[in-house]
Structure formats: structure tokens, C-alpha cells
Scaffold this active site. Structure first.
Site, mmCIF file in Angstrom:
data_model
loop_
_atom_site.group_PDB
_atom_site.id
_atom_site.type_symbol
_atom_site.label_atom_id
_atom_site.label_comp_id
_atom_site.label_asym_id
_atom_site.label_seq_id
_atom_site.Cartn_x
_atom_site.Cartn_y
_atom_site.Cartn_z
ATOM 1 N N ASP A 94 -8.358 -1.085 -28.649
ATOM 2 C CA ASP A 94 -9.351 -0.891 -27.982
ATOM 3 C C ASP A 94 -10.881 -0.138 -28.675
ATOM 4 O O ASP A 94 -11.097 0.314 -26.861
ATOM 5 C CB ASP A 94 -8.818 -0.450 -26.770
ATOM 6 C CG ASP A 94 -8.617 1.266 -27.545
ATOM 7 O OD1 ASP A 94 -7.653 1.765 -28.553
ATOM 8 O OD2 ASP A 94 -8.049 2.036 -26.167
ATOM 9 N N GLU A 95 -11.204 -0.036 -29.689
ATOM 10 C CA GLU A 95 -12.192 0.852 -29.708
ATOM 11 C C GLU A 95 -12.977 -0.228 -30.394
ATOM 12 O O GLU A 95 -11.888 -0.407 -32.128
ATOM 13 C CB GLU A 95 -11.475 1.846 -29.666
ATOM 14 C CG GLU A 95 -12.785 3.385 -30.230
ATOM 15 C CD GLU A 95 -12.577 4.614 -29.952
ATOM 16 O OE1 GLU A 95 -13.566 5.475 -30.806
ATOM 17 O OE2 GLU A 95 -11.262 4.835 -30.023
#
Length: 352
Positions: A94-95
Site C-alpha cells: 500500500d505504499e
């Protein structure tokens, strides 16, 4: 992405929307993988023991989650990123960092790219994302956390030093709780305080990281976006359902950890020379012990004797039992040469 695992669950299951939600194992030794923003209002956060999370919020809803599903959604988000640039450095599902100095859409300003990407994630994936825009990875990372959730922050080069001067040192990359505590003892609470400390003194106290902190306080971070990820270590760990302290039980678990580590090493086709033993006790204190050997650590015969040697350095007892045991191999045989790349502006960072 904002509270990624929890947001995916709430998107896919409308009955979970608007309520305190935690993704993770609901057991005596379970931990929170991600908490929804409704749950975070109760002080619940990632890596918190699930038992404590339930004490903070008795009506907390817990779901086990689906890594395969999260990976699928992450791929959809990365497909959007690739419409703008191929210079993408994934940090987790998610990053990611994006270098958009030169981008496929020929959009002049990074802030406009970030705005467009965020809107597409909302429209196509039906999730929200926060973005940080600046001229290096350090500041983009800090900016991405500044207005969460569903926020966007730009740190311009002209205001970076003023921004850092007011920033708590805990917000700087690489400053964990223990380092922050040491800095506070030295009278360092903000980036401005850190900027007043001579380089030599920082290196005397923090070693090589002293130079990193010295640069960070001045807004200097020369790390490029690395599109090729090079594995630096392979490891495994296990939290026990009940604390262990008997030497026979600890040795059995060390043996199991060694077998699991060997399987992961074979699967990853990895060779390393440093073995690290990680031990977390019942009071959540944690220690690590490492040893570097000349031979490659590949199989049980090569790893287990080193692991036993490290275990002898660990003090445990019935009054100080072990909660978690982990092993990892690092120090690869072949280190990739670092890329030396010059770049100026246009870094985005999307984060949970």
C-alpha cells in the site's frame, strides 16, 4: 493508501463501513495488521496486540483479512501509477515512491499528477489515497502522512528547512522510539534542534546514522527511486500461543524456526553469511543477537549450530519467558552496486 487492508474490507463489505474495524488474527497472541480510522480514534494501531485493541474498544469488529485480495487491489493501483511513470519503488502493498520528474503524460507539475492519480484511484478502485509531493524521498514520505486520510501535501524546496525546523524528530525516517529517547536526552526535540548539533557529535553518538540525521535535518536525501528491489535478507518468526522458558521447549522451537528458514532460503534462492536471532519476551522487551560466518548459511547443518550459539547469549527463565522467536539470514554473498543517479524534483509518495 489510507488504512489499506481495512479500507478494502469496508469497500467490499458495506456492513463494515463506519464502524471500528481491525484486520488481523483474533486470538490471544494476535496482532492488528491494519485498523480503520474509526478504530484509530480509540488508540488502536498496526502491530498492537489484538487483546489490547479489544480492551480499548470492546465493540471492535475483527476480520482475518485476505492477503491475496489486497495484493490484487495493490496491482490495480500500481497499474495506474505505471500510466504516469515506470520509476516506481514499492515499499509495501500500500505504499510506493514515484519519480515523476519526467513522466509519460508530460504533466509539468508533480502536484497535478498526484491529484490526477488520487482521483483515478477513487474512481476506478473506489478507495482513497494520500500523497506527499517534494524533491526527495524523505520529504515526500513526511508529506504523505501529513494530512491523512485522503489528503495531499506539498513541501516546496523554499520552505523545506522551515518545515523541518518545526518537525518532531520522531517523524524523521530512521528515528525510532529508542533513538528519539536518546535525542530527547540530548535536548533534541525538533529538526531545528537537530540542525544545531555538530556532525562529529552526531556520529559519535549514533555512528553512521549520525551523518544521515545531519543531512535529514537539512532536507538532504540523495537516495534515488529504486525500481529493482534487491533482497537483503530472508527470515521467519513465530509468536507462541503460550510463553516458553524450558530449555528443551526453546530448543525445539529453535529447530522448527531453522527448518522454516531453510525452506524460505531455498524458495528465495538466497545466500547470506550473517544469522540473526530475534527474541521477544513476555513483557514485550526484545533483543537480537547476530553472528557472521565465512560459509553461506543455506541448510540446517550450517544454520542450527550458529543459532544454538546465539541462543546461549539470551537469558530467559520462568520469570522472563519467551513470547516470540525469529531467525533471519542477511549479508548477501553478492551485493549489487548502488546506482548513482542525479535528480531534482517530482517525487510522490503514496502511503497507508
Amino acid at each position: 493508501m489510507d488504512a489499506f487492508f481495512a479500507s478494502v474490507e469496508q469497500r467490499d463489505h458495506p456492513e463494515l463501513r463506519g464502524i471500528p474495524l481491525a484486520v488481523g488474527y483474533d486470538g490471544p497472541r494476535g496482532v492488528v495488521a491494519t485498523a480503520s480510522y474509526e478504530a484509530r480514534r480509540y488508540g488502536i494501531h498496526s502491530a498492537m496486540p489484538m487483546m489490547r485493541a479489544k480492551r480499548l474498544c470492546p465493540h471492535l469488529t475483527i476480520v482475518p483479512g485476505s492477503y491475496a485480495r489486497y495484493k490484487e487491489v495493490s496491482s490495480q493501483v500500481h497499474a495506474i501509477f505505471h500510466d504516469y511513470t515506470d520509476l516506481i519503488e514499492p515499499i509495501s502493498l500500500d505504499e510506493a515512491f514515484l519519480d515523476v520528474t519526467e513522466n509519460k503524460r508530460q504533466i509539468p507539475l508533480a502536484v497535478d499528477i498526484a491529484r490526477e492519480i488520487r482521483q483515478r484511484i477513487r474512481d476506478e478502485v473506489h478507495l482513497t489515497a494520500s500523497a506527499g509531493i517534494s524533491y526527495n524521498k524523505l520529504l515526500a514520505k513526511i508529506a504523505s502522512d501529513w494530512r491523512k486520510p485522503d489528503g495531499m501535501t506539498t513541501i516546496h524546496p523554499d520552505r523545506a528547512l522551515d518545515f523541518l525546523a518545526q518537525l518532531r524528530v520522531e517523524k524523521l525516517w530512521g528515528v525510532g522510539p529508542r533513538t528519539a529517547e536518546k535525542m530527547h536526552y540530548m535536548g533534541i526535540f525538533t529538526g531545528g534542534d537537530l540542525r544545531e548539533v555538530p556532525l562529529q557529535h552526531l556520529m559519535e553518538v549514533f555512528g553512521k546514522m549520525g551523518k544521515v540525521y545531519y543531512d535529514f535535518a537539512r532536507g538532504i536525501d540523495n537516495r534515488p527511486v529504486e525500481t529493482e528491489w534487491i533482497r537483503k535478507s530472508v527470515g521467519c518468526e513465530r509468536t507462541f500461543l503460550e510463553d516458553i522458558y524450558k530449555p528443551s521447549a526453546v530448543l525445539v522451537e529453535l529447530y522448527h524456526a531453522t527448518e522454516e528458514l531453510v525452506r524460505r532460503i531455498a524458495k528465495s534462492d538466497f545466500e547470506g553469511h550473517t544469522l540473526t536471532l530475534k527474541v521477544k519476551f513476555s513483557d514485550f522487551t526484545q533483543i537480537t543477537r547476530s553472528l557472521t560466518v565465512q560459509h553461506s548459511l543455506l541448510d540446517k547443518d550450517g544454520i542450527l549450530p550458529v543459532a544454538k550459539r546465539l541462543l546461549k547469549e539470551v537469558g530467559y527463565s520462568a520469570d522472563h519467558p519467551i513470547r516470540l522467536l525469529g531467525l533471519s539470514v542477511s549479508n548477501p554473498t553478492m551485493e549489487a552496486e548502488a546506482h548513482r543517479v542525479e535528480w531534482v524534483e517530482g517525487f510522490l509518495e503514496f502511503t497507508d
